[in-house]
Design a protein around this motif. Structure first.
Motif, short mmCIF file in Angstrom:
data_model
loop_
_atom_site.label_atom_id
_atom_site.label_comp_id
_atom_site.label_asym_id
_atom_site.label_seq_id
_atom_site.Cartn_x
_atom_site.Cartn_y
_atom_site.Cartn_z
N ILE A 5 -8.97 2.53 -6.04
CA ILE A 5 -10.06 3.49 -6.28
C ILE A 5 -11.06 2.93 -7.30
CG2 ILE A 5 -10.59 5.79 -7.17
CD1 ILE A 5 -7.76 6.59 -6.04
N LEU A 6 -10.51 2.33 -8.37
CA LEU A 6 -11.34 1.79 -9.45
C LEU A 6 -12.31 0.72 -8.94
CD1 LEU A 6 -11.35 2.54 -12.42
CD2 LEU A 6 -9.87 0.57 -12.87
N ARG A 7 -11.84 -0.12 -8.02
CA ARG A 7 -12.68 -1.23 -7.58
C ARG A 7 -13.78 -0.82 -6.61
NH1 ARG A 7 -9.75 -5.97 -4.42
NH2 ARG A 7 -8.14 -5.85 -6.04
N LEU A 8 -13.85 0.45 -6.32
CA LEU A 8 -15.00 0.94 -5.55
C LEU A 8 -16.24 1.03 -6.45
CD1 LEU A 8 -13.36 3.83 -3.49
CD2 LEU A 8 -13.95 1.53 -2.67
N PHE A 9 -15.99 1.12 -7.77
CA PHE A 9 -17.10 1.32 -8.72
C PHE A 9 -17.21 0.20 -9.74
CE2 PHE A 9 -15.01 5.31 -7.61
CZ PHE A 9 -16.04 5.94 -6.91
N LEU A 10 -16.11 -0.51 -9.97
CA LEU A 10 -16.04 -1.44 -11.08
C LEU A 10 -15.20 -2.65 -10.66
CD1 LEU A 10 -16.76 -1.39 -14.19
CD2 LEU A 10 -14.42 -0.62 -14.57
N VAL A 11 -15.58 -3.83 -11.13
CA VAL A 11 -14.77 -5.02 -10.85
C VAL A 11 -13.48 -4.91 -11.69
CG1 VAL A 11 -14.63 -7.52 -11.04
CG2 VAL A 11 -16.77 -6.44 -10.33
N THR A 12 -12.34 -4.96 -11.01
CA THR A 12 -11.05 -4.82 -11.70
C THR A 12 -10.45 -6.21 -11.96
OG1 THR A 12 -9.81 -4.74 -9.63
CG2 THR A 12 -10.60 -2.63 -10.51
N PRO A 13 -9.43 -6.29 -12.85
CA PRO A 13 -8.79 -7.59 -13.09
C PRO A 13 -8.24 -8.23 -11.81
CG PRO A 13 -8.12 -6.01 -14.77
CD PRO A 13 -8.91 -5.23 -13.76
N ASP A 14 -7.62 -7.43 -10.95
CA ASP A 14 -7.07 -7.99 -9.70
C ASP A 14 -8.18 -8.53 -8.80
OD1 ASP A 14 -4.52 -7.47 -10.50
OD2 ASP A 14 -3.99 -6.16 -8.82
N MET A 15 -9.34 -7.88 -8.85
CA MET A 15 -10.46 -8.35 -8.03
C MET A 15 -11.02 -9.66 -8.58
SD MET A 15 -13.94 -6.36 -6.92
CE MET A 15 -15.35 -7.33 -6.35
N HIS A 16 -11.23 -9.73 -9.90
CA HIS A 16 -11.84 -10.95 -10.46
C HIS A 16 -10.85 -12.11 -10.52
CE1 HIS A 16 -15.00 -13.21 -12.35
NE2 HIS A 16 -14.14 -13.63 -13.28
N ARG A 17 -9.55 -11.82 -10.60
CA ARG A 17 -8.56 -12.91 -10.66
C ARG A 17 -8.65 -13.80 -9.43
NH1 ARG A 17 -4.59 -10.08 -11.23
NH2 ARG A 17 -4.63 -9.83 -13.49
N VAL A 18 -8.97 -13.20 -8.28
CA VAL A 18 -9.13 -13.97 -7.03
C VAL A 18 -10.14 -15.10 -7.25
CG1 VAL A 18 -9.85 -13.82 -4.61
CG2 VAL A 18 -8.64 -11.89 -5.66
N HIS A 19 -11.20 -14.80 -8.02
CA HIS A 19 -12.27 -15.76 -8.29
C HIS A 19 -11.79 -16.94 -9.16
CE1 HIS A 19 -16.40 -17.07 -8.94
NE2 HIS A 19 -16.17 -17.11 -10.24
N HIS A 20 -10.68 -16.77 -9.85
CA HIS A 20 -10.15 -17.84 -10.72
C HIS A 20 -9.05 -18.65 -10.05
CE1 HIS A 20 -12.17 -17.37 -14.70
NE2 HIS A 20 -12.58 -16.29 -14.09
N SER A 21 -8.88 -18.47 -8.74
CA SER A 21 -7.88 -19.22 -8.00
C SER A 21 -8.31 -20.68 -7.85
CB SER A 21 -7.73 -18.58 -6.61
OG SER A 21 -7.08 -19.46 -5.73
N VAL A 22 -7.34 -21.59 -7.70
CA VAL A 22 -7.70 -23.00 -7.44
C VAL A 22 -8.18 -23.17 -6.00
CG1 VAL A 22 -6.13 -24.04 -9.13
CG2 VAL A 22 -5.32 -23.61 -6.80
N GLU A 23 -7.91 -22.19 -5.14
CA GLU A 23 -8.31 -22.30 -3.72
C GLU A 23 -9.82 -22.12 -3.59
OE1 GLU A 23 -6.25 -23.25 -1.50
OE2 GLU A 23 -4.41 -23.01 -2.66
#
Ligand code: ZN
Ligand code: ZN
Length: 287
Positions: free
Chosen positions: A192-210
């Motif tokens: 629900i939170l990530r509909l309005f705000l970037v959450t830690p789980d959402m931004h962590r994807v961006h820090h992947s080595v992939e």
């Protein structure tokens, strides 16, 4: 004393107050309910990441003493920028300015990933081998200065209310610490939170080595730009506990975590990573 004088006189203490307050809350939350086990020494990372933040704050203060709010005040005195030319209700100007500034930060983030020279600067942020509240403020000094120049240009074009700029600076700082933090948020709440705000789980994807995962989720505040422009990715393939954080060839703990090598990283002769025309991993040396 009017509002502008108050903001100009207290800009730094207001921002530092929010920084330390939110930092303390997130740091405590990470201890009480961590999402992942940290891979490297927290003492070393925190000392060096925070030393870089301190150095950046000093450099920015020396080169841009009036900061972004000073640029907004100058624009309003000179009558420069959209909202200093058109008549708009105050709250419309504030809201539109916040959303517009967030869009330009998003676009800047896409650009620093795409252009090889800018990726050299931005990879200092991504070379962190762990992902926690200090990662959120870990940027190379030159990227911080570049960011200030771009923000100033946007402010001169937009002519936002001075209070909107201060609000944006505080919000961006707060959300960056929040969405980089190593905190566990129940999946249902996150959804629900990530509909309005970037959450830690959402931004962590961006820090992947992939590669494809790093080139996703560029947002810092609003999650909508990634969904709108097709760069949204819900979860990492390996899961949040299984994924590897950082840059594929930058695995040396000393090199990735110490202040001198962080500052030298843009100039190191290792131009690999996520820039648009540098995608070969073959024959890459371990760093
Ligand atoms: Zn990035
Ligand atoms: Zn980040």
């Amino acid at each position: 004393m009017n509002l502008h004088d108050f903001i100009m006189d207290n800009e730094l203490p207001i921002r530092l107050g929010f920084f330390f307050g939110i930092f303390a809350v997130m740091a405590l939350w990470e201890i009480l309910s961590p999402r992942r086990r940290l891979q490297t020494s927290k003492a070393v990372r925190w000392t060096n990441n925070l030393a870089l933040v301190f150095f950046n704050t000093l450099s920015l203060r020396l080169l841009f003493p009036a900061a972004a709010v000073g640029v907004a005040l100058h624009a309003s005195v000179q009558g420069w920028g959209l909202f200093n030319v058109i008549e708009a209700p105050f709250w419309v100007a504030v809201l539109f300015s916040l959303v517009a500034m967030d869009f330009f930060i998003w676009l800047q983030h896409v650009m620093v990933h795409a252009l090889p020279v800018l990726w050299r600067l931005h990879r200092v942020h991504h070379a962190d081998l762990d992902f926690d509240v200090t990662t959120g403020a870990r940027f190379h000094t030159l990227e911080i200065l570049l960011s200030m120049l771009i923000k100033s240009a946007v402010i001169l074009l937009l002519g936002p209310p001075v209070i909107a700029v201060l609000l944006f600076e505080v919000l961006l700082n707060a959300t960056a610490m929040f969405n980089h933090s190593n905190v566990r948020i129940p999946e249902a709440v996150d959804r629900i939170l990530r509909l309005f705000l970037v959450t830690p789980d959402m931004h962590r994807v961006h820090h992947s080595v992939e590669d494809d995962e790093t080139n996703s989720n560029f947002g810092f505040n609003l999650p909508w730009w990634d969904r709108l422009f097709g760069t949204y990715r819900a979860q990492p393939r390996a899961g949040h506990e299984g994924m590897t954080i950082g840059i594929r060839n930058f695995r040396n703990e000393r090199w990735c975590s110490r202040l001198p090598s962080m500052l030298g990283m843009p100039f190191a002769d290792r131009m690999r990573g996520h820039a648009i025309n540098r995608r070969t991993w073959e024959n890459a040396h371990e760093q």
